[in-house]
Design an enzyme around this catalytic site. Structure first.
Site, mmCIF file in Angstrom:
data_model
loop_
_atom_site.group_PDB
_atom_site.id
_atom_site.type_symbol
_atom_site.label_atom_id
_atom_site.label_comp_id
_atom_site.label_asym_id
_atom_site.label_seq_id
_atom_site.Cartn_x
_atom_site.Cartn_y
_atom_site.Cartn_z
ATOM 1 N N HIS A 129 3.850 -2.199 3.092
ATOM 2 C CA HIS A 129 3.813 -0.834 2.544
ATOM 3 C C HIS A 129 5.076 -0.546 1.736
ATOM 4 C CE1 HIS A 129 0.867 -0.772 5.784
ATOM 5 N NE2 HIS A 129 0.280 0.215 5.127
ATOM 6 N N ASP A 186 0.826 -1.214 0.000
ATOM 7 C CA ASP A 186 0.000 0.000 0.000
ATOM 8 C C ASP A 186 0.861 1.266 0.000
ATOM 9 O OD1 ASP A 186 -1.987 -1.825 0.387
ATOM 10 O OD2 ASP A 186 -2.871 -0.840 2.130
#
Ligand SMILES: [Zn+2]
Length: 317
Positions: free
Chosen positions: A216, A67
């Protein structure tokens, strides 16, 4: 068809090349299978938000997701590691980031990974905001990522901070967008080092047996952990599943997009939209009224659905 065939070919090639020993890295994790997601019903996946709606994975199957990117220093390193391991992931890109680094998101796409969206500017908690603003964040996010990529992307979405609410979930379903939550949260946004990220991933996987892994591609520790993380997953018998959409994302017509945008493009912070001022809606200072709305929603969310909520809610994703 035109959209997902290249993805399928590269992925199948990557998977089979590992099995036949063509991946340069001896202990590469590769791709064990491709899971095609039919988004026509607007499905929801992942136990953290949607307890009973899990991705149909077999025991020891893991889906890699990243993400908040792309961010050159981190995403490039992650792409290198994924390539070395001949494996594929899904990137939930932030619209603004994709716009800032279009070559990078194009590279993610070209290397056969799935590209979805994670809003336009990653508001910390969409429950603070009025519905039209959340809708704008979603549509604009997809538009930004698709424009930067220059190709049709996947109708895969993830809420910033995993903070969803009912109207938004229903909206995503109506738009035939798959709403992805997570199953395994190693907490790489909590400032942990690579060793802790790996340890957390493995311990949660031991408990759950399978799932969607949340990472991430803006965190250097994540990029540093990835080579050893993939090797450890392989050593413990886990397999990587690559998720691809059956059909690409369908953007809203330009006229509607402009209308949504105009709702929030007023310069005057006192412009009133839907009973709230622009500043209240657009993340200015927190006003009493916004706080009241948020409190009301939070109360709702503290209801039975999230009664067993643990510390993950306090962290940022
Ligand atoms: Zn995020």
């Amino acid at each position: 068809m035109i959209f997902h065939l290249p993805l399928l070919q590269t992925s199948v090639h990557a998977g089979s090349s590992v099995e036949s020993g063509h991946c340069k890295l001896k202990r590469a994790i590769g791709v064990s299978r491709i899971l095609e997601i039919d988004t026509s019903t607007g499905p929801r996946y992942g136990r953290v938000q949607f307890k009973d709606q899990l991705l149909p994975l077999k025991h020891k199957e893991v889906v890699l997701t990243f993400d908040d990117g792309p961010l050159p220093s981190v995403t490039k390193s992650i792409l290198r590691t994924l390539k070395r391991h001949c494996t594929k992931a899904t990137f939930f890109a932030v619209g603004k980031m994709a716009k800032a680094y279009p070559e990078l998101i194009q590279r993610v796409y070209d290397e056969g990974h799935t590209v979805g969206a994670h809003t336009h500017s990653h508001p910390r908690d969409l429950r603070h905001h009025y519905f039209p603003y959340s809708r704008f964040q979603i549509e604009r996010g997809f538009q930004d990522v698709q424009t930067a990529t220059g190709r049709p992307i996947a109708p895969f979405f993830r809420f910033p901070g995993l903070h969803d609410y009912k109207e938004m979930n229903n909206y995503l379903s109506d738009r035939h967008i798959a709403n992805f939550s997570v199953d395994i949260v190693p907490g790489d946004t909590s400032g942990y080092g690579p060793a802790r990220i790996i340890r957390n991933t493995l311990s949660q996987l031991r408990r759950r047996g399978k799932g969607i892994l949340l990472l991430h591609d803006i965190k250097p520790a994540t990029a540093a952990a990835l080579p050893r993380l993939l090797s450890s997953l392989k050593a413990h018998g886990y397999k990587i599943v690559h998720i691809v959409p059956r059909k690409p994302f369908k953007p809203v017509p330009i006229a509607l997009m402009n209308m949504l945008y105009q709702d929030f493009s007023h310069k005057d912070p006192k412009t009133i939209i839907g009973g709230l001022t622009y500043r209240q809606l657009y993340g200015g200072r927190s006003s009493k009224k916004t706080k009241r709305i948020y409190k009301k929603r939070s109360r709702k969310f503290r209801g039975k659905k999230y009664s067993k909520r643990s510390s993950w809610r306090k962290r940022r994703y």
